[in-house]
Each structure stands twice: as structure tokens, then as C-alpha cells.
Scaffold this motif. Structure first.
Motif, mmCIF file in Angstrom:
data_model
loop_
_atom_site.group_PDB
_atom_site.id
_atom_site.type_symbol
_atom_site.label_atom_id
_atom_site.label_comp_id
_atom_site.label_asym_id
_atom_site.label_seq_id
_atom_site.Cartn_x
_atom_site.Cartn_y
_atom_site.Cartn_z
ATOM 1 N N UNK A 232 -33.090 -20.393 1.210
ATOM 2 C CA UNK A 232 -34.529 -20.382 1.527
ATOM 3 C C UNK A 232 -34.894 -21.404 2.611
ATOM 4 N N UNK A 233 -33.905 -21.852 3.379
ATOM 5 C CA UNK A 233 -34.194 -22.791 4.472
ATOM 6 C C UNK A 233 -34.567 -22.069 5.767
ATOM 7 N N UNK A 234 -34.166 -20.811 5.893
ATOM 8 C CA UNK A 234 -34.467 -20.020 7.082
ATOM 9 C C UNK A 234 -34.963 -18.652 6.644
ATOM 10 N N UNK A 235 -35.715 -18.005 7.532
ATOM 11 C CA UNK A 235 -36.215 -16.671 7.250
ATOM 12 C C UNK A 235 -36.328 -15.870 8.527
ATOM 13 N N UNK A 293 -40.323 -7.042 -8.925
ATOM 14 C CA UNK A 293 -40.056 -7.836 -10.127
ATOM 15 C C UNK A 293 -39.318 -9.124 -9.771
ATOM 16 N N UNK A 294 -38.310 -9.019 -8.900
ATOM 17 C CA UNK A 294 -37.556 -10.210 -8.514
ATOM 18 C C UNK A 294 -38.417 -11.208 -7.740
ATOM 19 N N UNK A 295 -39.330 -10.678 -6.908
ATOM 20 C CA UNK A 295 -40.227 -11.543 -6.137
ATOM 21 C C UNK A 295 -41.380 -12.076 -6.983
ATOM 22 N N UNK A 296 -41.573 -11.495 -8.149
ATOM 23 C CA UNK A 296 -42.665 -11.939 -9.000
ATOM 24 C C UNK A 296 -44.017 -11.449 -8.540
ATOM 25 N N UNK A 305 -50.963 -10.127 -9.236
ATOM 26 C CA UNK A 305 -50.756 -11.492 -9.725
ATOM 27 C C UNK A 305 -49.320 -11.898 -9.418
ATOM 28 N N UNK A 306 -49.059 -13.204 -9.419
ATOM 29 C CA UNK A 306 -47.739 -13.733 -9.108
ATOM 30 C C UNK A 306 -47.103 -14.345 -10.346
ATOM 31 N N UNK A 307 -45.808 -14.102 -10.504
ATOM 32 C CA UNK A 307 -45.021 -14.667 -11.593
ATOM 33 C C UNK A 307 -44.167 -15.798 -11.017
ATOM 34 N N UNK A 308 -44.546 -17.039 -11.318
ATOM 35 C CA UNK A 308 -43.843 -18.188 -10.754
ATOM 36 C C UNK A 308 -42.433 -18.342 -11.293
ATOM 37 N N UNK A 309 -42.121 -17.672 -12.402
ATOM 38 C CA UNK A 309 -40.786 -17.800 -12.997
ATOM 39 C C UNK A 309 -39.812 -16.732 -12.500
ATOM 40 N N UNK A 313 -39.261 -15.999 -6.672
ATOM 41 C CA UNK A 313 -40.644 -16.441 -6.470
ATOM 42 C C UNK A 313 -40.755 -17.441 -5.321
ATOM 43 N N UNK A 314 -39.771 -18.323 -5.197
ATOM 44 C CA UNK A 314 -39.812 -19.313 -4.120
ATOM 45 C C UNK A 314 -39.692 -18.640 -2.758
#
Length: 328
Positions: A232-235, A293-296, A305-309, A313-314
Motif C-alpha cells: 500500500x505504499x504505491x498505487x 467485500x474485501x474492500x469493505x 457504508x465502510x467496513x474498517x475490518x 480496507x486500508x
């Protein structure tokens, strides 16, 4: 480059607009030559080191021209936020009023016209309201087109896919849209990009759904995969910024392998090259419910709505987080 409308309208309307856009000729498009429209008003804007020249052709508009200029500036600032700079050094925008109509009706973008790096033609309805102008996304979409070299017709889907994917994210990063809004739009619209029977890949199947939503889905999956591989350092944003930093604006014509190589070098991966090799000639379905589902990202009766778990999610949060530019 032709615009359609996002899935906020019906898929049927989108398809009709695709046909309409593809039927529009270029004979009077560029505002020069024997059919050059009379210019009633002109104003220049500075966006960082870039200059935007906004010309209004003669015609009635209920809103003051200053409000349309302000909306263009807001859109340009969103694009500059995403890319770290405005991509085209000199851009001309021709606004053509359309009598008796509402909203930003259609936009088209070209590169390298009459001394300008980019040229945009916007058709705006005479009766456009402040609310319609404030909610418009077409102007931002067209300005995003300035941030990629012109590609051959077979890769038109990548031009439109990037513009469709980046436009709402840029507006979120600039504080102009909510993240829940754009994820709701993606959940609703992305199924239009899935391959259909007899699909032969994005370079070959040039339908409306595959060109716009298929291209946007490629960008989303590339963004997620780059972030997975880099912790998650680059996108995708890093890849697209690097292309612009290398001079890759719409007035250039670069071979696609060169464009993808610049993007992959910026992320330290081979995601773009490898995904293009597969998606361009092969129908690649995406399990969108599993991805959400994986992205929340959850759709409820009250909206998204967002699922932080959630596992990714990050990554979901990072996609819409403003990335400060290293230099302007």
C-alpha cells in the motif's frame, strides 16, 4: 475523446449517448477554419504553472459566464490535485452554448491544436442551473484526458477508462465529493464493464460498456494490485503521475508499451504491463461482489457504508486519500 454519462443515469441513456457522441463530426469542432464560431468572451486562468484559455462562443446562457469559468477552475484544480500538477501547459477550452438545453451536454478533447497542448470543446445548455453546474462531472472527465499521451484507436478504452476512474477520485481528493458517493457509483456502474459472450478483450471489443466501465475496472484492479504488491505504499496514482512528469500529456503520441513501462517503473512492479497483456486480448471477468467485500464497501438501504475490518480496507482508504505532490 468522447464523453458519456455515468451510471447515475440509466444504462439505456448511456448507450444512446454513446451512439450520439460517436456520430458527432469534427468539422466545426476546433473553433478555427471557415466555420470558426464567433468568440463573445475570453478569459485566462492560471493553475499552477499551466494556463487555461477559456473562450465562449456567441450564444445565450442563463448563468453568468463567470460561474462557468469558476466551475472549470474547480475541475482543473481537482485534476491538478490528483496529478500533482495540471498536465497540459497550455489548454484552450471552447464553451458552446446550446439554446433551450440544460446541463453540460457533451465534451470532447484533442491534443496539439493551434499552438495549444490540449483543446476542449464543451457544449453547455443555455438553461443550466447552478445546481446542475455544481454537480457536473463532464468537465473534470475531459480535463483528465489531458494527462495521457494519445493512444491508437484499439487502446481508446484505456484513455476513457483512466478518465472515468480518475475523475471522481480526483474530486474526492480535492474535497469536492464524498468517498461514499464514488464507491456507490462504482458498485452500481462496474458491472457494465464485465465481458459479455463473444468478448475478445479490451483491444478488440469496443462496446460502450467495455470502453468506459471495462477501462475503469482495469484501472481499479490495477490500483488494488499495485497496492497489494507494494504494501500500500504505491498505487495507480503514482504510475499516472510519473507518466505526466515524463511529459506524457495529450499532445504526445507514445507507444503504449512505453507509457506502461513508465508507470510500472514508478511503482516498482510489472502490474500494468502484465494486466494489459492479458486484458487486452482476453475477456477477464471480475468477481465484483467479492472485491467489494474485501474492500469493505457495503451497500445498504441507507447508502454505502465502510467496513474498517475488511482485508483491503486500508487500500480502499488510500485510493481516495490526497497524495501530496513531490514538486509542482
Amino acid at each position: 475523446m468522447f464523453v458519456t454519462f455515468r451510471i447515475l443515469r440509466t444504462a439505456r441513456a448511456l448507450g444512446l449517448l454513446w451512439v450520439m457522441a460517436m456520430s458527432i463530426g469534427n468539422s466545426d469542432a476546433l473553433g478555427n477554419g471557415p466555420h470558426q464560431p464567433a468568440i463573445a468572451f475570453s478569459q485566462s486562468l492560471a493553475v499552477g504553472s499551466a494556463t487555461l484559455q477559456i473562450d465562449f462562443s456567441d450564444g445565450p446562457l442563463d448563468l453568468p459566464r463567470s460561474e462557468i469559468v469558476q466551475r472549470i477552475q474547480t475541475a482543473a484544480q481537482a485534476v491538478a490535485t490528483y496529478y500533482g500538477r495540471f498536465p497540459a501547459p497550455r489548454t484552450r477550452i471552447l464553451v458552446i452554448p446550446v439554446a433551450g438545453q440544460h446541463g453540460v451536454l457533451q465534451g470532447t478533447t484533442w491534443g496539439n491544436r493551434s499552438g495549444f497542448s490540449a483543446f476542449l470543446r464543451l457544449r453547455i445548455g443555455q438553461s443550466t442551473t447552478r445546481e446542475e453546474l455544481a454537480s457536473d462531472w463532464v468537465i473534470t472527465h475531459e480535463l483528465v484526458h489531458t494527462a495521457l499521451p494519445s493512444l491508437p484507436d484499439d487502446q481508446h478504452w484505456l484513455e476513457e477508462g483512466i478518465a472515468s476512474y480518475v475523475e471522481p477520485i480526483a474530486r474526492v481528493q480535492a474535497g469536492q465529493l464524498s468517498a461514499t458517493r464514488i464507491w456507490a457509483d462504482m458498485m452500481q456502474g462496474m458491472p457494465n464493464g464485465e465481458p459479455e459472450p463473444h468478448d475478445r478483450g479490451l483491444d478488440v471489443t469496443h462496446t460502450w460498456g467495455r470502453t468506459y466501465w471495462g477501462g475503469a475496472m482495469f484501472c481499479l484492479m490495477a490500483d488494488v494490485e499495485i497496492r497489494k504488491q507494494t504494501g500500500n505504499r504505491r498505487g495507480l496514482q503514482d504510475a499516472l503521475r510519473a507518466i505526466v512528469a515524463a511529459g506524457g500529456s495529450i499532445d504526445k503520441e507514445w507507444p503504449l508499451p512505453h507509457v506502461l513501462d513508465i508507470g510500472d517503473q514508478a511503482t516498482g512492479t510489472h502490474v500494468l504491463e502484465q494486466m494489459y497483456a492479458r486484458w487486452s486480448v482476453t475477456p477477464v471477468p471480475v468477481d465484483l461482489p467479492q472485491l467489494w467485500t474485501q474492500l469493505g464497501v457495503r451497500s445498504t438501504t441507507h447508502g454505502v457504508t465502510f467496513d474498517a475490518s475488511a482485508p483491503l480496507a486500508a487500500i480502499r482508504d488510500a485510493i481516495t486519500t490526497h497524495l501530496p505532490p513531490k514538486s509542482l
